[in-house]
Structure formats: structure tokens, C-alpha cells
Design an enzyme around this catalytic site. Structure first.
Site, PDB file in Angstrom:
ATOM      1  N   HIS A 254      26.995  41.274  41.565  1.00  0.00           N
ATOM      2  CA  HIS A 254      27.268  41.378  40.137  1.00  0.00           C
ATOM      3  C   HIS A 254      25.976  41.243  39.367  1.00  0.00           C
ATOM      4  O   HIS A 254      25.083  40.496  39.776  1.00  0.00           O
ATOM      5  CB  HIS A 254      28.261  40.291  39.683  1.00  0.00           C
ATOM      6  N   GLU A 308      36.444  42.634  42.185  1.00  0.00           N
ATOM      7  CA  GLU A 308      37.139  43.743  42.840  1.00  0.00           C
ATOM      8  C   GLU A 308      37.580  43.434  44.265  1.00  0.00           C
ATOM      9  O   GLU A 308      38.473  44.086  44.783  1.00  0.00           O
ATOM     10  CB  GLU A 308      36.236  44.987  42.873  1.00  0.00           C
TER      11      GLU A 308
END
Ligand code: ACO
Length: 374
Positions: A254, A308
């Protein structure tokens, strides 16, 4: 002065919507830690918080619930478009085009930005479920009054009253995904909104950015990766080969978090409750192996699970088909996108950064080149 690549660390707007603490792994919506909202208050209450600045009273929640519920129906022109296109176009494009059509129809009306945001959010699950049922040769269903936003989405997809534990899990997912600062799609929405375009057009722009695998397109690849690995004992070799080819492990990494994404922790807990144990154990093994391999490959940065990774398991377990994973993300994020559009409009200045020109400045048009054009 040149901005860092990918605008990393650059502040381009002020917001009262969401705070992300990437070091501590904390996500806050208007003062509330997201982990204290998800699965505790309904998604509609979180929508109220983001749109209207506070968690609703019982009456306010009922009013917003009614407003969402009464806006679920699609205009006939959108249904006709879905009937024509659902079997040939991919679902995110269908969603985008349906929202464009809705925007075209609404342009003649004078709804406030907030009312347009509510209407758009209300219709997204209907668009997704209608398109899905047409594509899979099932009759599209009418929205069911009396069911909440998330329960109605599951009902319209599956044709069955959803199990309470599935509604709870998907509702928590919707809350966790409702907003996330200036992710690529929300930034795009704010840039579009800064031109004073309408809400629908700004959301269509956001969906374009969400589509890419580096952003919201990842969960289907996570799902395919888990299917391809098949069993825990294959995980290490599969991941090692994958990384050796220079490919990224989807559901990991991320831009902002330097520790585990807090949404991932909640989703893992939810997955443990509702996903079949064999699949959950496979995911846990893949997570552990990937974390170790990524640590070896990138000792300088923490690359941990992002939202996710476990999303794909939760969505699958509640009955959302893989082809709708990213669309379902879009449906949950519609509240965040539109809240940012509203906020951008409240103190707007057109976004207009500059690019550093690196080309030449000394070229001259030659006579023969001009002659060839005639
Ligand atoms: N697998 C392997 N390597 C990775 C991964 C990963 N998942 N993520 C980052 N890296 C590596 C990159 O290869 C790069 O290595 P290099 O410096 O040797 O080239 C380094 O870490 C930095 O990568 P960047 O792309 O610069 O980091 P950024 O902050 O831009 O990355 C991103 C964020 C795009 C999410 C990245 O981690 C990634 O591609 N992840 C996989 C896709 C994914 O899961 N997307 C969903 C994100 S969550 C969301 O948007 C809702």
C-alpha cells in the site's frame, strides 16, 4: 520544484472526512475509528456520517434509509441498455455507462449535490444485480422494500433473502470500503468535481481509475491466485516463481500503510467466521508465505496485506461473484466519492497542476514537411 513521483506525501486538499495513519495502521471517518464502526452501525449510518457530518439519530437513519430505498429503481432507459449490453460488456464498464446515462437523465433536474449522491448510491446495487442476472440468464429482480441497502443488494443478486451473518459481513465490508482519503479514484473524483461538473460525471471518472489492478482491480487477481495455488503446500513455490518473474503479489502493499491495513485485520476476522475452513487456511498460509518472501525481497519497506486480500474471500462467501468484486467496491465507495465531491464543492478551486516539460524547444518546421500535407 518537482513533486515526487506518484505525488507521494504531497497534500493537495484539506478534508474532514477521513484520516489515515499509515504508521499506526489506523483509519478514521470524521473522528470515529473505522474498526469501531464496521459491523457495529449499519452502512447507511456511515453514509449519514460522511454525507451529513454526524452519525444519525434513529429518525435520521430511518429517513435516509427510506430515501435510499425509494431511489433504487432504474429508469427504463438504463434497464434497456443493460438488456442490450450485459452479455457483451464487462461489468465495470456497464456500471460506468449506466451512471453516465443516469447523469444525462438527471441533468435536466435540479437535485442538490447531496440528493444526487443519495440517488446514485441507491441505484448502484440495482445496476450491478440487474446486469449480473441478465448475463447469467436469470430474470432481473425488483428491489425489495424493507431490506437495507446491503441486504437488498444480496437479495437482488441471488434471489433469496440473505442470511443475517452474510448481511452483517457485507455491511461491515461496505463500511470498511466507504472512504479512504485520496486514493487514486477519489483524487480523480475531486479533480473532476473541481471543474464543477455534475456528481455523476465525477463518479464515472472515479470508476475509470478504480478499474486498474494497482487500485480496485486487485481482488479478482487475489481470487485467481488462491484458485491457482490450490492448497497450502503449493504456496511457497507458487509465490517464489511469481516474484522471480517480476510479478506483484495482489492484495499486498500500500502507498500509505507501513504496517498491516486495519481494514485487512477486520476482513480477516470476518472471513474466519464465514469462509469455509479449507479456503481460509489456504489464504492464511499464502499470507504468511508472501509476507516472508516480500520481506526478503524488500527489507527496506513493509509490504503487508491490503484491503483486497481478505475482501475476495468475504465477497465470495456472501455470494458476490468474482466478476462483481471491483464493482462491489465501487458501490461501497460511492459514498466516499460523493462525500469528497460535496466537500470539494464547498471550498472549490480548479485543480490545475503543471508538468515539467522535458522535450526540446528549438525545432523548426521544414518546407518539405509542409508540402507533403497538401
Ligand atoms: N508484490 C511485489 N512487490 C511489491 C508489491 C507487491 N504486492 N507491492 C510493492 N512492491 C514492490 C515494488 O515492486 C517496488 O519494488 P522496486 O522498488 O524494486 O521496483 C516497491 O515495492 C515499491 O513499489 P511501488 O509500486 O512504488 O509502491 P506503491 O506505494 O506505489 O505501491 C501498490 C502501492 C500499487 C498498491 C503496490 O503495493 C501494488 O502494486 N500492490 C499489488 C496490487 C494491489 O494489491 N492493489 C490494491 C491496492 S489497495 C487499493 O487500492 C484499494
Amino acid at each position: 520544484m518537482q513533486a515526487p513521483r506518484g505525488l507521494e506525501g504531497v497534500i493537495v486538499a484539506s478534508t474532514e472526512l477521513t484520516k489515515i495513519d499509515g504508521q499506526a495502521g489506523r483509519l478514521v471517518y470524521r473522528g470515529y475509528d473505522v474498526t469501531e464502526l464496521a459491523g457495529v452501525v449499519p452502512y447507511e449510518a456511515v453514509a449519514h456520517l460522511l454525507w451529513f457530518r454526524q452519525l444519525p439519530t434513529k429518525e435520521q437513519l430511518a429517513r435516509l434509509g427510506n430515501q435510499l430505498s425509494s431511489n433504487r429503481q432504474l429508469p427504463i432507459v438504463v434497464t434497456e441498455f443493460l438488456e442490450q449490453a450485459a452479455r457483451v460488456a464487462e461489468p465495470l464498464s456497464l456500471l460506468q455507462t449506466s451512471i453516465s446515462i443516469l447523469g444525462g437523465l438527471e441533468a435536466t433536474k435540479s437535485a442538490s449535490t447531496t440528493d444526487a449522491s443519495i440517488a446514485l448510491t441507491a441505484r448502484m446495487p440495482t445496476i450491478l444485480a440487474t446486469g449480473y442476472r441478465i448475463r447469467s440468464n436469470q430474470k432481473p429482480l425488483e428491489p425489495k422494500a424493507g431490506l437495507g441497502h446491503v441486504a437488498n443488494y444480496l437479495y437482488m443478486l441471488t434471489g433469496r433473502e440473505p442470511k443475517p451473518e452474510n448481511v452483517r459481513a457485507l455491511d461491515a465490508y461496505f463500511t470498511l470500503l466507504a472512504d479512504h482519503g485520496l486514493g487514486a479514484s477519489t483524487f480523480v473524483a475531486r479533480v473532476a468535481a473541481s471543474t464543477l461538473t455534475d456528481v455523476y460525471s465525477a463518479v464515472v471518472a472515479a470508476i475509470s481509475a478504480l478499474k486498474g489492478p494497482l487500485h480496485g482491480g486487485a481482488p479478482i487477481f487475489v481470487w485467481e491466485m488462491l484458485q491457482s495455488i490450490g492448497k497450502p503446500e503449493n504456496a511457497r513455490d507458487w509465490l517464489t516463481d511469481h516474484l522471480a518473474k517480476g510479478d506483484r503479489i495482489m492484495g499486498f502493499g500500500h502507498r500509505v500503510y507501513r504496517t498491516e491495513d486495519p481494514r485487512s485485520k477486520v476482513l480477516k476476522r470476518l472471513a474466519k467466521e464465514i469462509v469455509e475452513p479449507g479456503l481460509f487456511d489456504l489464504a492464511v498460509t499464502v499470507e504468511a508465505e508472501a509476507r516472508e518472501l516480500l520481506k526478503k525481497q524488500h527489507p527496506e519497506r513493509t509490504i503487508d496485506t491490503n484491503v483486497e486480500f481478505y475482501s475476495s474471500l468475504v465477497l465470495h462467501a456472501v455470494g458476490v461473484p468474482p466478476e462483481l468484486f471491483t464493482c462491489t467496491f465501487a458501490s461501497a465507495r460511492s459514498v466516499g466519492w460523493t462525500a469528497h465531491i460535496i466537500e470539494q464543492r464547498q471550498d472549490n478551486r480548479l485543480f490545475r497542476p503543471e508538468a515539467e516539460y522535458k522535450g526540446r524547444l528549438d525545432l523548426k518546421v521544414q518546407e518539405p514537411t509542409i508540402n507533403t500535407l497538401t
